[in-house]
Scaffold this active site. Sequence first.
Site, PDB file in Angstrom:
ATOM      1  N   ASN A 186      -7.851  -0.746   1.979  1.00  0.00           N
ATOM      2  CA  ASN A 186      -6.839  -1.601   1.351  1.00  0.00           C
ATOM      3  C   ASN A 186      -5.589  -0.808   0.979  1.00  0.00           C
ATOM      4  O   ASN A 186      -4.466  -1.284   1.156  1.00  0.00           O
ATOM      5  CB  ASN A 186      -7.419  -2.287   0.110  1.00  0.00           C
ATOM      6  CG  ASN A 186      -8.180  -3.554   0.472  1.00  0.00           C
ATOM      7  OD1 ASN A 186      -8.180  -3.963   1.633  1.00  0.00           O
ATOM      8  ND2 ASN A 186      -8.818  -4.160  -0.493  1.00  0.00           N
ATOM      9  N   CYS A 207      -6.689  -8.867  -3.450  1.00  0.00           N
ATOM     10  CA  CYS A 207      -7.221  -7.530  -3.163  1.00  0.00           C
ATOM     11  C   CYS A 207      -6.202  -6.397  -3.272  1.00  0.00           C
ATOM     12  O   CYS A 207      -6.378  -5.499  -4.092  1.00  0.00           O
ATOM     13  CB  CYS A 207      -7.837  -7.512  -1.773  1.00  0.00           C
ATOM     14  SG  CYS A 207      -9.311  -8.520  -1.681  1.00  0.00           S
TER      15      CYS A 207
HETATM   16  C1  UDX Z   1      -6.803  -8.097   2.503  1.00  0.00           C
HETATM   17  C2  UDX Z   1      -7.426  -7.197   3.582  1.00  0.00           C
HETATM   18  O1  UDX Z   1      -6.740  -7.421   4.826  1.00  0.00           O
HETATM   19  C3  UDX Z   1      -8.912  -7.457   3.722  1.00  0.00           C
HETATM   20  O2  UDX Z   1      -9.486  -6.552   4.659  1.00  0.00           O
HETATM   21  C4  UDX Z   1      -9.574  -7.263   2.342  1.00  0.00           C
HETATM   22  O3  UDX Z   1     -10.952  -7.529   2.412  1.00  0.00           O
HETATM   23  C5  UDX Z   1      -8.919  -8.168   1.308  1.00  0.00           C
HETATM   24  O4  UDX Z   1      -7.501  -7.914   1.273  1.00  0.00           O
HETATM   25  P1  UDX Z   1      -5.988 -10.625   2.336  1.00  0.00           P
HETATM   26  O5  UDX Z   1      -5.610 -10.310   0.929  1.00  0.00           O
HETATM   27  O6  UDX Z   1      -6.703 -11.889   2.625  1.00  0.00           O
HETATM   28  O7  UDX Z   1      -6.908  -9.450   2.932  1.00  0.00           O
HETATM   29  O8  UDX Z   1      -4.640 -10.688   3.174  1.00  0.00           O
HETATM   30  P2  UDX Z   1      -3.913  -9.909   4.350  1.00  0.00           P
HETATM   31  O9  UDX Z   1      -3.846 -10.787   5.538  1.00  0.00           O
HETATM   32  O10 UDX Z   1      -4.454  -8.563   4.546  1.00  0.00           O
HETATM   33  O11 UDX Z   1      -2.440  -9.830   3.734  1.00  0.00           O
HETATM   34  C6  UDX Z   1      -2.222  -9.264   2.446  1.00  0.00           C
HETATM   35  C7  UDX Z   1      -0.771  -9.367   2.052  1.00  0.00           C
HETATM   36  O12 UDX Z   1       0.031  -8.489   2.830  1.00  0.00           O
HETATM   37  C8  UDX Z   1      -0.134 -10.751   2.207  1.00  0.00           C
HETATM   38  O13 UDX Z   1       0.626 -11.030   1.056  1.00  0.00           O
HETATM   39  C9  UDX Z   1       0.763 -10.613   3.432  1.00  0.00           C
HETATM   40  O14 UDX Z   1       1.881 -11.470   3.368  1.00  0.00           O
HETATM   41  C10 UDX Z   1       1.177  -9.151   3.334  1.00  0.00           C
HETATM   42  N1  UDX Z   1       1.537  -8.544   4.619  1.00  0.00           N
HETATM   43  C11 UDX Z   1       0.604  -8.358   5.575  1.00  0.00           C
HETATM   44  C12 UDX Z   1       2.850  -8.101   4.830  1.00  0.00           C
HETATM   45  O15 UDX Z   1       3.722  -8.238   3.958  1.00  0.00           O
HETATM   46  N2  UDX Z   1       3.146  -7.492   6.026  1.00  0.00           N
HETATM   47  C13 UDX Z   1       2.232  -7.288   7.008  1.00  0.00           C
HETATM   48  O16 UDX Z   1       2.587  -6.716   8.057  1.00  0.00           O
HETATM   49  C14 UDX Z   1       0.916  -7.741   6.778  1.00  0.00           C
END
Ligand code: UDX
Length: 453
Positions: A213, A265
């Site tokens: 993470n 997370c």
């Molecule tokens: C995350 C992890 O990916 C996952 O493996 C863990 O178990 C829980 O936390 P999640 O919180 O569901 O999952 O969302 P994720 O799709 O990873 O995105 C997290 C955040 O990052 C979002 O707010 C998204 O908008 C942001 N993000 C993601 C970006 O700003 N840029 C990116 O390139 C990717």
Amino acid sequence: MRISVYGAGYVGLVSAVCLAKLGHHVICADINEDKIKLLASGECPIFEEQLPDLLNEQLKTGHLQFSSDISYAIGQTTIHVIATGTPGNPDGSADLTQVFAVASQIAHETNSNCLLITKSTVPVGTGDQLEALVQTILNNSKKSYRVDVVSNPEFLREGSAVHDFLNADRIIIGGEPETLKPLHLMYQPLVDNGISLLTMSRKSAELAKYTANAMLACKISFINQISRIAEEVGADIDEIRLGIGSDGRIGPHFLRAGIGYGGSCFPKDGRALAQTARTLGIETNLLDAIDAINDQQKNWVVEQLNKHFNHQLKNITVGIWGLAFKPDTDDMREASSLVIIKALIKAGSKLRLYDPVAMSAARNVLPEDKLITWCKSAGHVCEEGIDALVIATEWQQFKNYPLSLLVKNLAGAPLIDGRNCFSLTKAKDANLTYYSVGRPKILSTERKVHDAG
Ligand code: UDX
């Protein structure tokens, strides 16, 4: 196998349903009776693709059961998966109350040797603490059962959690080789599908979860910091992402610039990892910077509005498309939209809000305010002459919104796109006034003359 899963939150529920799908007999137990009643009747309390169908499918097979009677779940099996929440304490550390409560109840009530599997995200060393707690309880009650404790962190993304469980990039299990044998059996159907099962020490498994993470959050804060430079010098962060993402050592993922990460997370786990490091006397410069850059990035929208309106935000009407922390979920935890909304209310702006699924979740966390109008659709937000439109979550329906219609509705008002939903070429061709993250600003030839009254 017969498996009990404790906690019917995101991780517990998805794990229980998917383990049933793998052919195991699963009892999902939670003390929240209302939630259990709902689940037992086939109603899914969270918005998650594929989950409602799979839930009903597995209820019908009889492989999946729900219970609010924790003792019943303990009595039915020797394989116990702990998937309760670990919310953040005020100092950033993880609150392990629920994890310890379940473990201690199992230790008190077990009538045989058994296995505790921690799926909740717990700080490194928690397995040792659980082992000590369980042993003390067994000793005090003069029971000579053997209770093993292993770690099996999850890497599920909200919105694609079922897919991620059944098509994991890898499965991590941590503990003594002998104690991990049941987990090899548990995951055999996924291993047969070619998914790699990595075995390691319990501490490595616990720390691997936080490291994954933190690494992903680091990539996002890194690209967001570079996007500030790109914006200032007139470079394009999406071109830069292509340029670096095609380097195999870097890779293209998690390098989309935007208005910061949210969710249950990244923010919480990053702070908990930093807190673990601090208690070990380790400097946390990088971990703190990841968090601080993310906080700054959530102010990007209001900074653009201030620039555009020369700090005169009082009485202007701002439409916001997207409230959830990311698309395909109704989760509002640490959503960037909340930072924007609170700042604009403070500045006296009127708000027209819309999200395809998170409207009621948003109403639960935002105070009632006469400055807020809850809208029925993306189009409804733009009615009645808004002064600016903000995109805070990149829902597909916004990306597909016909630009010709949007331009007509905005009538020269700026689009502040916090998620880079449109290409610069499209925005320019449509004659939008368009601010996006880390890319050159585009000015419409028909700029609206602002009159907030
Ligand atoms: C995350 C992890 O990916 C996952 O493996 C863990 O178990 C829980 O936390 P999640 O919180 O569901 O999952 O969302 P994720 O799709 O990873 O995105 C997290 C955040 O990052 C979002 O707010 C998204 O908008 C942001 N993000 C993601 C970006 O700003 N840029 C990116 O390139 C990717």
